[in-house]
Design a protein around this motif. Structure first.
Motif, short mmCIF file in Angstrom:
data_model
loop_
_atom_site.label_atom_id
_atom_site.label_comp_id
_atom_site.label_asym_id
_atom_site.label_seq_id
_atom_site.Cartn_x
_atom_site.Cartn_y
_atom_site.Cartn_z
N PRO A 1 0.73 -1.31 0.02
CA PRO A 1 0.11 0.08 -0.17
C PRO A 1 1.03 1.40 -0.10
N SER A 2 0.47 2.29 -0.72
CA SER A 2 1.17 3.42 -0.81
C SER A 2 1.08 4.19 0.27
N GLN A 3 0.31 4.33 1.08
CA GLN A 3 0.31 4.99 2.44
C GLN A 3 1.01 4.69 3.45
N CYS A 4 1.65 3.42 3.20
CA CYS A 4 2.61 3.15 4.20
C CYS A 4 3.88 3.50 3.80
N PHE A 5 4.32 3.87 2.62
CA PHE A 5 5.44 4.41 2.16
C PHE A 5 5.92 5.99 2.94
N ARG A 6 6.72 5.79 3.75
CA ARG A 6 6.98 7.03 4.40
C ARG A 6 8.33 7.50 4.63
N CYS B 1 15.08 -3.02 -0.45
CA CYS B 1 15.43 -4.30 -0.26
C CYS B 1 13.72 -5.23 -0.64
N LEU B 2 12.69 -4.64 -0.28
CA LEU B 2 11.66 -5.15 -0.69
C LEU B 2 11.24 -5.22 -2.31
N ARG B 3 12.03 -4.16 -3.00
CA ARG B 3 11.63 -4.12 -4.46
C ARG B 3 12.46 -5.17 -4.93
N ASP B 4 13.92 -5.50 -4.32
CA ASP B 4 14.60 -6.55 -4.98
C ASP B 4 14.18 -7.95 -4.65
N ALA B 5 13.21 -8.20 -3.63
CA ALA B 5 12.49 -9.35 -3.19
C ALA B 5 11.27 -9.41 -3.92
N GLY B 6 10.97 -8.61 -4.81
CA GLY B 6 9.69 -8.57 -5.97
C GLY B 6 8.68 -7.91 -5.73
N TYR B 7 8.59 -7.02 -4.55
CA TYR B 7 7.39 -6.13 -4.04
C TYR B 7 7.41 -4.88 -4.89
N ARG B 8 5.91 -4.47 -5.05
CA ARG B 8 5.99 -3.30 -5.68
C ARG B 8 5.16 -2.24 -4.83
N LEU B 9 5.24 -1.16 -5.38
CA LEU B 9 4.34 -0.07 -4.52
C LEU B 9 2.90 0.10 -5.34
N ALA B 10 1.90 -0.21 -4.77
CA ALA B 10 0.80 -0.06 -5.48
C ALA B 10 0.24 1.33 -5.79
N ARG B 11 -0.04 1.70 -7.04
CA ARG B 11 -0.30 3.08 -7.18
C ARG B 11 -2.00 3.36 -7.21
N GLY B 12 -2.34 4.22 -6.63
CA GLY B 12 -3.71 4.95 -6.67
C GLY B 12 -4.21 5.04 -5.28
#
Length: 169
Positions: free
Chosen positions: A104-109, A158-169
């Motif tokens: 979720p994008s609201q958790c990226f701070r 690190c999460l991006r390298d593990a295959g996770y992405r940021l949900a847009r929207g």
């Protein structure tokens, strides 16, 4: 092509042996030479014949479309009729569309620390808003000291390298 060549060589050898022999005088040496020449020609012909057999290949034609054969009635699977209240299970989404790796994008701070701003996903926010928070890789988990206290979260890179992405929207 080689058959004609072998036939020509065999005919020439017979003609030469007939011309070269003396009808009145036949020695054991001459007979041995004639037999050796015929044997030599036969061996060369056999080698050429075997070599041609090795070069022969079976040519198969590939069809543009497979040949269709009608199935027999006793091999046909039985099709079950769906009832009106049966629900069809949807197929799973492809790997690049699945949302179990969309964060979720609201958790990226961004958190301010003494060494500068740190961008990460907050642990508590992910626990509340991301259903698969317990599956996140533990080696990406960090704890930083901010001016408002200690914060726990996951490094974005690190999460991006593990295959996770940021949900847009």
């Amino acid at each position: 092509m080689y058959r004609k060549f072998i036939a020509t060589v065999a005919a020439a050898s017979i003609a030469i042996t007939a011309l070269g022999s003396n009808p009145a005088y036949a020695d054991d040496r001459d007979v041995a030479r004639a037999l050796a020449a015929i044997l030599g020609i036969a061996v060369v012909g056999k080698i050429i014949h075997d070599n041609n057999k090795k070069k022969e290949r079976v040519v198969t034609r590939r069809h543009a479309s497979p040949v269709y054969t009608a199935p027999h009635r006793y091999n046909q699977p039985q099709v079950q009729q769906r009832r009106y209240n049966q629900h069809i299970q949807p197929r799973p989404l492809p790997r690049h569309v699945r949302n179990d790796k969309l964060l979720p994008s609201q958790c990226f701070r961004s958190f301010d620390t003494r060494s500068g701003p740190v961008r990460m996903f907050g642990n508590r926010c992910l626990q509340n808003n991301f259903r698969h928070a317990n599956r996140l890789p533990q080696h990406c988990k960090v704890r930083v000291k901010t001016y408002n206290g200690k914060r726990t979260g996951y490094q974005a890179r690190c999460l991006r390298d593990a295959g996770y992405r940021l949900a847009r929207g």
